[in-house]
Design an enzyme around this catalytic site. Structure first.
Site, mmCIF file in Angstrom:
data_model
loop_
_atom_site.group_PDB
_atom_site.id
_atom_site.type_symbol
_atom_site.label_atom_id
_atom_site.label_comp_id
_atom_site.label_asym_id
_atom_site.label_seq_id
_atom_site.Cartn_x
_atom_site.Cartn_y
_atom_site.Cartn_z
ATOM 1 N N LYS A 77 0.846 -1.189 0.000
ATOM 2 C CA LYS A 77 0.000 0.000 0.000
ATOM 3 C C LYS A 77 0.884 1.243 0.000
ATOM 4 C CE LYS A 77 -3.963 -1.942 -0.061
ATOM 5 N NZ LYS A 77 -4.900 -1.702 -1.172
ATOM 6 N N ASP A 133 0.071 0.000 -4.659
ATOM 7 C CA ASP A 133 -1.351 0.349 -4.775
ATOM 8 C C ASP A 133 -1.607 1.627 -3.976
ATOM 9 O OD1 ASP A 133 -4.094 0.512 -4.829
ATOM 10 O OD2 ASP A 133 -4.462 -1.446 -3.885
ATOM 11 N N ASP A 158 -13.681 -6.443 -10.033
ATOM 12 C CA ASP A 158 -13.992 -7.279 -8.877
ATOM 13 C C ASP A 158 -15.275 -8.030 -9.201
ATOM 14 O OD1 ASP A 158 -15.172 -8.198 -6.384
ATOM 15 O OD2 ASP A 158 -13.623 -7.017 -5.394
ATOM 16 N N HIS A 200 -9.580 -7.965 -8.989
ATOM 17 C CA HIS A 200 -9.525 -7.463 -7.618
ATOM 18 C C HIS A 200 -10.329 -8.431 -6.760
ATOM 19 C CE1 HIS A 200 -11.272 -4.966 -4.281
ATOM 20 N NE2 HIS A 200 -10.008 -4.617 -4.185
HETATM 21 CA CA CA Z 1 -6.584 -2.036 -4.710
#
Ligand code: CA
Length: 370
Positions: free
Chosen positions: A166, A194, A269, A296
Site C-alpha cells: 500500500k 497500490d 472485482d 480485484h
Molecule cells: Ca486495490
C-alpha cells in the site's frame, strides 16, 4: 428450477488489530452474502463487495423480482435486474448488489448440472493460479519501515513469490518504503504498489519515476477512478504498467476504460463489477484491446471461490505459447475472521499457488454455523 427465496446474510467481525490504507482505517470486517433457494432443494451462494448495509437493501429490492423465475436464465435475469435500476444505479452499490445475485445464480447452475461453474463458462484454461499476497497495510503504532519489511519477509517464508504494498502516504515516504521492501524480498519476487487513488497525476508520476528502477509489477489506482485522463497521463509518463478498475462497473464502464486506453491492466472485482456473467464479457473485451486482466479480490471464501471459477477461464495475458503470462490471484492476507470460517474447506496457497476448486458450482460448502 424455480427460485423460491433470496436471502441476505450480513456478517461482521471485529479485528484484533486495526489496519489502514491511504484513505481509511478498518477495525471491523463485514461480508454481505446472498443465498438463493430453489424449489429443487438446491441453494446458490454469492457475495457483494461494498458497503454491506446498502448492498443488502439492493439485494432485497432486486430479490423480490426473482421469486418464481427460472434460476438457469441468469443472462436474461441480469438484464431484467439491471434495467430495473438502470436510471438510478449504472455503477456502484446497485451493481455490487446485482453481482452477488449473479454469482449465486452461477453457483446454482453448476450445482444443477453437477459441474464446477468454470465448466459452464467454457472450461478451464488453467487448474491453479499463482497468488500474490495483499497486505503491507499501516498499523496504529510502530515504524512502518520495520514492521512492513518484517511482514514482507514473512510472505516470502510462506511461499509467496509476489506481493502488493500500500502506498499513498506521501511520495517521499512511499518511495522509501518501496525501496526497503524491494531490498527485503530480493530481486526475484514480484512487487506491486497500490495507491487506492490517493494521488493526482502529478504526484503519481513523481512517485512512479522514483520507484521505476525497483522493477514494480504494476502501479494500482494511482489516481481517482473518474479521472481517465489522469490515468492516461500516468501511463504515458512512467515505465511501470498502470492498473485499476476495482471501482469500475459492467461492460459499459470498462468500455470507456478500454477505448480510452487508460490502463495496462484492468482489475474488475467479480463481487462488484456485475458478477460472473459480466466479468466474462469484460475479460473478453480486454483481450480484444490487448489489456491484461487481474481480478480485484477482497472478500470471504465465497468471493474468492467465485473469483477462482472466473480465473479458470480468463485468457492468458500473452498469446498462447509455451510460456504465456498468466493472470494472478489477489490473495488478501490481512485479518478477516469471516474469510475461511464460512467455508468448510479453507482455500489455501502452497508455494504461492492456489488450486481452483473443482466441486459443483463455486466448488465450496458453506459452514452455516459460522
Ligand atoms: Ca486495490
Amino acid at each position: 428450477m424455480k427460485i423460491t427465496a433470496v436471502n441476505t446474510h450480513l456478517l461482521s467481525a471485529k479485528l484484533s488489530q486495526p489496519f489502514a490504507y491511504s484513505r481509511a482505517r478498518y477495525d471491523t470486517r463485514t461480508a454481505m452474502l446472498v443465498e438463493i433457494v430453489t424449489d429443487q432443494g438446491l441453494v446458490g451462494w454469492g457475495e457483494c463487495y461494498g458497503p454491506a448495509r446498502i448492498t443488502k437493501a439492493v439485494v432485497e429490492e432486486l430479490g423480490q423480482m426473482l421469486i418464481g423465475e427460472d434460476a438457469l436464465r441468469s443472462e436474461f435475469l441480469w438484464q431484467e435486474l439491471y434495467a430495473r435500476l438502470r436510471d438510478h444505479g449504472q455503477k456502484g452499490v446497485v451493481i455490487q448488489g446485482l453481482s452477488g445475485i449473479d454469482i449465486a445464480l452461477w453457483d446454482l447452475r453448476g450445482k444443477y448440472f453437477g459441474v464446477p461453474t468454470y465448466q459452464l463458462l467454457g472450461g478451464a484454461t488453467r487448474t491453479e493460479v499463482q497468488a500474490y499476497a495483499t497486505g503491507l497495510y499501516r498499523r496504529d503504532s510502530g515504524d512502518p519501515l520495520h514492521y512492513l519489511c518484517e511482514e514482507a519477509a514473512g510472505y516470502i517464508e510462506q511461499g509467496f513469490q509476489a506481493m502488493k504494498l500500500k502506498v499513498g502516504f506521501g511520495v517521499r515516504e512511499d518511495a522509501a518504503v518501496t525501496r526497503a521492501i524491494r531490498n527485503t524480498i530480493g530481486e526475484d519476487a514480484a512487487l506491486m504498489i497500490d495507491a487506492n487513488h490517493a494521488y493526482d497525476a502529478i504526484a503519481a508520476i513523481r512517485l512512479g519515476r522514483e520507484v521505476e528502477e525497483l522493477d514494480i509489477g504494476w502501479f494500482e489506482e494511482p489516481v481517482p477512478p473518474e479521472d481517465l485522463a489522469g490515468y492516461r497521463a500516468v501511463k504515458a509518463a512512467i515505465d511501470i504498467p498502470v492498473a485499476g478498475g476495482e471501482c469500475e462497473f459492467t461492460r459499459y464502464g470498462f468500455r470507456e476504460v478500454l477505448t480510452q486506453q487508460a490502463m495496462d491492466i484492468i482489475q474488475p472485482d467479480i463481487c462488484a463489477a456485475g458478477g460472473l456473467s459480466e466479468c466474462k464479457k469484460i475479460a473478453d473485451m480486454a483481450q480484444a484491446f490487448g489489456v491484461r486482466v487481474n481480478p480485484h479480490v477482497w472478500g470471504s471464501g465465497i468471493g474468492i471461490a467465485a473469483s477462482l471459477q472466473w480465473m479458470a477461464t480468463v485468457p492468458t495475458h500473452t498469446p498462447t505459447s509455451l510460456q504465456p503470462v498468466q493472470p494472478l490471484l489477489e490473495f488478501d492476507q490481512t485479518e478477516h475472521p469471516i474469510r475461511q470460517a464460512i467455508i468448510a474447506e479453507p482455500i489455501v496457497q502452497q508455494k504461492g499457488w492456489v488450486q481452483i476448486p473443482n466441486g459443483p458450482g463455486l466448488g465450496i460448502e458453506i459452514n452455516r454455523d459460522a
